[in-house]
Design a protein around this motif. Structure first.
Motif, short mmCIF file in Angstrom:
data_model
loop_
_atom_site.label_atom_id
_atom_site.label_comp_id
_atom_site.label_asym_id
_atom_site.label_seq_id
_atom_site.Cartn_x
_atom_site.Cartn_y
_atom_site.Cartn_z
N UNK A 250 0.83 -1.21 0.00
CA UNK A 250 0.00 0.00 0.00
C UNK A 250 0.86 1.26 0.00
N UNK B 136 0.72 5.38 0.98
CA UNK B 136 -0.07 6.35 1.75
C UNK B 136 0.33 7.78 1.48
N UNK C 217 0.33 -1.70 7.90
CA UNK C 217 0.79 -0.56 7.11
C UNK C 217 1.83 -1.01 6.09
N UNK C 218 2.50 -2.10 6.40
CA UNK C 218 3.56 -2.61 5.55
C UNK C 218 2.97 -3.38 4.37
N UNK D 42 14.61 -1.56 3.28
CA UNK D 42 13.35 -2.02 3.84
C UNK D 42 13.57 -2.88 5.08
N UNK E 184 8.61 -0.58 3.75
CA UNK E 184 9.57 0.28 3.04
C UNK E 184 10.14 1.36 3.95
N UNK F 82 11.06 4.84 5.51
CA UNK F 82 10.35 6.11 5.61
C UNK F 82 9.11 6.07 6.47
#
Lengths: 142, 202
Positions: A95, A97, B31-32, B168, B183, B185
């Motif tokens: 995903x 964002x 989120x990953x 990563x 990733x 960030x």
């Protein structure tokens, strides 16, 4: 009023209605995935000397609409996608964002490079029309 | 006029399916980036020495969520940023931090001996475990995870070379399955969120 004039008037009303819908109706999608598949036999074809291009050089995504990159490996060997090693029969869903341009090294790509451009969701009527038109264009080409 | 109207009607018809309800494509809610199906994480080859004791082996952390990353202690930006983020994430996790393990494997064994990596990691979080070994063994480990590393000669031919490496972070669940990849960030909050999700997995 003759029939030709009436038909033209009707089409004009319909066109205005569709344009209004395309410009102002909220955007939504059935799935936020932007899928790509590495077909079975890709590794063998490459070993045989074929320059197989699975993924485009550039992938365009839109936040909130199609902002998840989905890679499916249908080949018989692991495939590298950027920093991701995807096993045979496995998929990887990434995903995004933030709107930005992301660069990936990619061995599934003959050039070895791929760029993912993530854009903000269309905010203006014209951007919504352009987004819908782009989706239509892609569907007709698929 | 007729041509324009027909194009617009076609646009409307083609876009109609777009009004269907959105499905949940990420049932774990991370989120990953997520692997589906998850598969057992690759074993570490013998000879990757750990900064705490013995060799690195995933089995040592069975029951914990492992956050694996590759880097080098002379890294000017990516490694310090990521390690500081992970240290912050552990603070955010509170008691759940005890169910996590950060593992940092060097891509620069020439300069990163065990003592050096140990001191470096302790500056971020004393619980972090590092690993180093022979270049061929480390390359073998990277290959198993799809990680990359490449030496970048110093400008002017000096000794202070750099390393280009994967940025990563690999997320391995408590049963040793490679679940996801974060990733570079992402925030400490994102890591804490995903670790909690992985801890909660049955």
């Amino acid at each position: 009023m003759n029939k030709g004039l009436a038909a033209s008037l009707g089409l004009a009303v319909a066109a205005t209605a569709v344009a209004g819908w395309a410009a102002f109706a909220p955007l939504s999608v059935a799935s936020r995935d932007e899928p790509f598949e590495i077909p079975k036999g890709t590794y063998a074809r490459r070993m045989a000397g074929d320059k197989v291009e699975i993924l485009p050089n550039r992938i365009d995504l839109t936040l909130g609409l199609n902002d998840q990159l989905l890679l499916r490996n249908l080949d018989d060997v692991p495939q590298q996608f950027g920093p991701v090693l995807v096993m045979p029969g496995q998929s990887f869903r990434l995903p995004f964002e933030k709107a930005s341009t992301y660069g990936f090294d990619c061995t599934a790509h003959a050039s070895g490079q791929m760029t993912v451009v993530v854009a903000e969701a269309p905010a203006t009527p014209w951007e919504r029309i352009a987004w819908r038109w782009d989706r239509l264009w892609r569907k007709t080409r698929a | 006029m007729n041509r324009v109207a027909c194009s617009l009607l076609a646009l409307a018809l083609a876009a109609a399916p777009a009004f269907a309800l959105a499905a949940d494509p990420n049932p774990v809610g991370l989120k990953a980036g997520v692997f589906d199906p998850p598969q057992p994480a690759a074993d570490f080859p013998a000879g990757v020495h750990a900064t705490d004791h013995g060799d690195l082996a995933l089995a040592r952390w069975h029951g914990k969520v492992v956050l694996l990353l590759f880097g080098f202690t002379h890294c000017p930006a990516v490694c310090p940023t990521t390690l500081a983020t992970l240290a912050q994430a552990r603070k955010l996790l509170g008691p759940d931090a005890s169910a996590t393990q950060v593992v940092y494997v060097t891509v620069d064994p020439e300069r990163d001996d065990l003592a050096h990596v140990r001191r470096y990691l302790a500056a971020f979080d004393p619980s972090f475990v590092g690993g180093t070994g022979e270049p061929a063994v480390l390359a073998q480990l990277r290959k198993r995870y799809g990680a990359t590393a490449q030496k970048i000669p110093a400008a002017g031919g000096g000794a202070d070379y750099g390393m280009s490496h994967s940025t990563t972070i690999w997320l391995i669940d408590r049963d040793g399955r490679l679940r996801a990849l974060m990733p570079f960030g992402h925030s400490a909050e994102d890591f804490a969120h995903d670790v909690r999700q992985l801890i909660a997995l049955k």
